[in-house]
Design a protein around this motif. Structure first.
Motif, PDB file in Angstrom:
ATOM      1  N   GLU A 121       0.966  -1.063   0.054  1.00  0.00           N
ATOM      2  CA  GLU A 121      -0.063   0.026  -0.107  1.00  0.00           C
ATOM      3  C   GLU A 121       1.001   1.277  -0.007  1.00  0.00           C
ATOM      4  N   ILE A 122       1.768   1.094   0.721  1.00  0.00           N
ATOM      5  CA  ILE A 122       2.815   2.517   0.781  1.00  0.00           C
ATOM      6  C   ILE A 122       3.425   2.584  -0.627  1.00  0.00           C
ATOM      7  N   LYS A 123       3.709   1.657  -1.284  1.00  0.00           N
ATOM      8  CA  LYS A 123       4.440   1.719  -2.653  1.00  0.00           C
ATOM      9  C   LYS A 123       3.031   2.455  -3.511  1.00  0.00           C
ATOM     10  N   THR A 124       2.119   1.718  -3.568  1.00  0.00           N
ATOM     11  CA  THR A 124       1.024   2.259  -4.453  1.00  0.00           C
ATOM     12  C   THR A 124       0.714   3.569  -4.520  1.00  0.00           C
ATOM     13  N   ILE A 125       0.703   4.072  -3.030  1.00  0.00           N
ATOM     14  CA  ILE A 125       0.300   5.488  -2.521  1.00  0.00           C
ATOM     15  C   ILE A 125       1.465   6.310  -3.119  1.00  0.00           C
ATOM     16  N   ALA A 126       2.802   5.707  -3.043  1.00  0.00           N
ATOM     17  CA  ALA A 126       3.963   6.821  -3.665  1.00  0.00           C
ATOM     18  C   ALA A 126       3.815   6.965  -5.261  1.00  0.00           C
ATOM     19  N   LEU A 127       3.322   5.981  -5.826  1.00  0.00           N
ATOM     20  CA  LEU A 127       3.080   5.902  -7.294  1.00  0.00           C
ATOM     21  C   LEU A 127       1.894   7.024  -7.503  1.00  0.00           C
ATOM     22  N   GLN A 128       0.905   7.152  -6.834  1.00  0.00           N
ATOM     23  CA  GLN A 128      -0.182   8.023  -6.976  1.00  0.00           C
ATOM     24  C   GLN A 128       0.129   9.330  -6.524  1.00  0.00           C
ATOM     25  N   LEU A 129       0.975   9.757  -5.740  1.00  0.00           N
ATOM     26  CA  LEU A 129       1.530  10.847  -5.405  1.00  0.00           C
ATOM     27  C   LEU A 129       2.500  11.364  -6.691  1.00  0.00           C
ATOM     28  N   MET A 130       3.077  10.550  -7.149  1.00  0.00           N
ATOM     29  CA  MET A 130       3.962  10.979  -8.235  1.00  0.00           C
ATOM     30  C   MET A 130       3.152  11.133  -9.361  1.00  0.00           C
ATOM     31  N   ASP A 180      -0.036  12.610  -9.155  1.00  0.00           N
ATOM     32  CA  ASP A 180      -0.465  14.037  -9.092  1.00  0.00           C
ATOM     33  C   ASP A 180       0.419  14.874  -9.084  1.00  0.00           C
ATOM     34  N   GLY A 181       1.504  14.820  -8.433  1.00  0.00           N
ATOM     35  CA  GLY A 181       2.550  15.924  -8.269  1.00  0.00           C
ATOM     36  C   GLY A 181       3.938  15.959  -8.697  1.00  0.00           C
ATOM     37  N   GLY A 182       4.256  14.566  -9.506  1.00  0.00           N
ATOM     38  CA  GLY A 182       5.502  14.367 -10.026  1.00  0.00           C
ATOM     39  C   GLY A 182       6.499  13.684  -8.792  1.00  0.00           C
ATOM     40  N   PRO A 183       7.656  13.230  -9.432  1.00  0.00           N
ATOM     41  CA  PRO A 183       8.500  12.440  -8.506  1.00  0.00           C
ATOM     42  C   PRO A 183       8.878  13.283  -7.289  1.00  0.00           C
ATOM     43  N   GLY A 184       8.996  14.448  -7.384  1.00  0.00           N
ATOM     44  CA  GLY A 184       9.124  15.173  -6.111  1.00  0.00           C
ATOM     45  C   GLY A 184       8.164  15.066  -4.794  1.00  0.00           C
ATOM     46  N   ALA A 185       7.029  14.704  -5.309  1.00  0.00           N
ATOM     47  CA  ALA A 185       6.150  14.711  -4.177  1.00  0.00           C
ATOM     48  C   ALA A 185       5.827  13.393  -3.730  1.00  0.00           C
ATOM     49  N   ILE A 186       6.775  12.546  -3.817  1.00  0.00           N
ATOM     50  CA  ILE A 186       6.966  11.075  -3.017  1.00  0.00           C
ATOM     51  C   ILE A 186       7.662  11.794  -1.734  1.00  0.00           C
ATOM     52  N   SER A 187       6.928  11.293  -0.748  1.00  0.00           N
ATOM     53  CA  SER A 187       7.543  11.444   0.717  1.00  0.00           C
ATOM     54  C   SER A 187       7.031  10.575   1.677  1.00  0.00           C
ATOM     55  N   LEU A 188       7.781  10.214   2.823  1.00  0.00           N
ATOM     56  CA  LEU A 188       7.231   9.219   3.615  1.00  0.00           C
ATOM     57  C   LEU A 188       6.069   9.828   4.533  1.00  0.00           C
ATOM     58  N   ARG A 189       6.332  11.177   4.794  1.00  0.00           N
ATOM     59  CA  ARG A 189       5.299  11.877   5.755  1.00  0.00           C
ATOM     60  C   ARG A 189       4.012  11.875   5.078  1.00  0.00           C
ATOM     61  N   ALA A 190       4.162  12.445   3.532  1.00  0.00           N
ATOM     62  CA  ALA A 190       2.913  12.356   2.843  1.00  0.00           C
ATOM     63  C   ALA A 190       2.138  11.254   2.753  1.00  0.00           C
ATOM     64  N   LEU A 248       1.900   1.068 -20.543  1.00  0.00           N
ATOM     65  CA  LEU A 248       0.526   1.601 -20.627  1.00  0.00           C
ATOM     66  C   LEU A 248      -0.218   1.175 -19.027  1.00  0.00           C
ATOM     67  N   ALA A 249       0.102   0.028 -18.752  1.00  0.00           N
ATOM     68  CA  ALA A 249      -0.585  -0.309 -17.455  1.00  0.00           C
ATOM     69  C   ALA A 249       0.202   0.269 -16.435  1.00  0.00           C
ATOM     70  N   ASN A 250       1.259   0.790 -16.264  1.00  0.00           N
ATOM     71  CA  ASN A 250       2.156   1.082 -15.254  1.00  0.00           C
ATOM     72  C   ASN A 250       2.772   2.364 -15.705  1.00  0.00           C
ATOM     73  N   PRO A 251       2.056   3.602 -16.151  1.00  0.00           N
ATOM     74  CA  PRO A 251       2.810   4.713 -16.631  1.00  0.00           C
ATOM     75  C   PRO A 251       3.664   5.504 -15.797  1.00  0.00           C
ATOM     76  N   GLU A 252       3.392   5.258 -14.377  1.00  0.00           N
ATOM     77  CA  GLU A 252       4.148   6.012 -13.420  1.00  0.00           C
ATOM     78  C   GLU A 252       5.311   5.181 -13.047  1.00  0.00           C
ATOM     79  N   GLY A 253       5.107   3.955 -13.325  1.00  0.00           N
ATOM     80  CA  GLY A 253       6.495   2.941 -13.065  1.00  0.00           C
ATOM     81  C   GLY A 253       7.325   3.239 -14.216  1.00  0.00           C
ATOM     82  N   PHE A 254       6.686   3.441 -15.290  1.00  0.00           N
ATOM     83  CA  PHE A 254       7.787   3.722 -16.764  1.00  0.00           C
ATOM     84  C   PHE A 254       8.478   5.001 -16.398  1.00  0.00           C
ATOM     85  N   ARG A 255       7.628   6.106 -16.203  1.00  0.00           N
ATOM     86  CA  ARG A 255       8.389   7.339 -15.791  1.00  0.00           C
ATOM     87  C   ARG A 255       9.351   7.166 -14.824  1.00  0.00           C
TER      88      ARG A 255
END
Length: 236
Positions: free
Chosen positions: A19-28, A30-40, A106-113
């Protein structure tokens, strides 16, 4: 009973980590790779900062794990599709690998990025992390595709310029020569060109550049890979 309790805790830990990893990709997303943070991520999950640090000690640890998982997943998709085609069909195996990688992207666009495009600010990948292992595995897969095609491609592409091992980085040369000792430097250059043609249109599609240009990017991609295969003197 004690073993069941330990097993349940282990399952819950894996679920929370996923779940942590899934939310990290959701944050990315929504806000780009810089949006990934443990506190968020902790806020999204309703966890305390201290609790999430028991899963990943630092943000970089999380990014390293994410890249390793995603890259391994991509390579496994390519390998599975390739291996479903007979080894004697070099062109078919190239097409299968390319299509599988596009479908994965296509199934993992944030992962590709995360793997191929957007750098994470301040992140420095470890020299021997899981992402590096997956990268070498992908390199081996592409080299294998070219190795199978090389006898035909060499005869078909007689106008290619001369290459020397010194044209490439020592680490890449060492890996290529260890895995495929009979391949010459020109085959390594060809592998790079094959990779570039596979990923060029894919990257344009993932980043949205084809959206206003075509309603059928899959056919355009198929034709590009078919043209690549033909340029190697192979058939489908």
């Amino acid at each position: 009973m004690k073993e069941q309790t330990v097993s349940r805790r282990a399952r819950l830990r894996v679920q929370t980590s996923d779940e942590i990893k899934t939310i990290a990709l959701q944050l990315m997303a929504d806000g780009g790779p810089g949006a990934i943070s443990l506190r968020a991520i902790a806020r999204e999950m309703g966890m305390t900062a201290g609790a999430i640090y028991s899963y990943f000690a630092t943000r970089d640890d999380l990014i390293t794990t994410l890249i390793g998982d995603l890259y391994t997943s991509a390579v496994e998709a390519g390998e599975s599709a390739r291996d479903a085609v007979p080894p004697t069909d070099a062109g078919g195996r190239i097409m299968a690998w390319a299509r599988a990688m596009r479908e994965w992207a296509l199934a993992n666009p944030e992962g590709f990025r995360l793997i191929y495009g957007d750098p994470v600010p301040g992140y420095h990948p470890p020299e021997d992390g899981p992402g590096k292992a997956a990268e070498l595995r992908a390199c081996t897969g592409l080299l294998g595709l070219v190795a199978a095609a090389w006898p035909t491609a060499q005869a078909h592409r007689g106008d290619d310029r001369h290459y020397d091992w010194a044209d490439f980085t020592p680490g890449l040369v060492a890996h290529a020569r260890e895995e495929f000792p009979d391949l010459p430097p020109a085959a390594l250059a060809l592998t790079m060109r094959v990779w570039g043609r596979m990923h060029g249109l894919m990257a344009l599609e993932i980043y949205g550049h084809l959206r206003t240009l075509t309603h059928d990017p899959a056919s355009v991609y198929h034709d590009e890979i078919r043209d690549l295969i033909t340029s190697l003197g192979l058939t489908l």
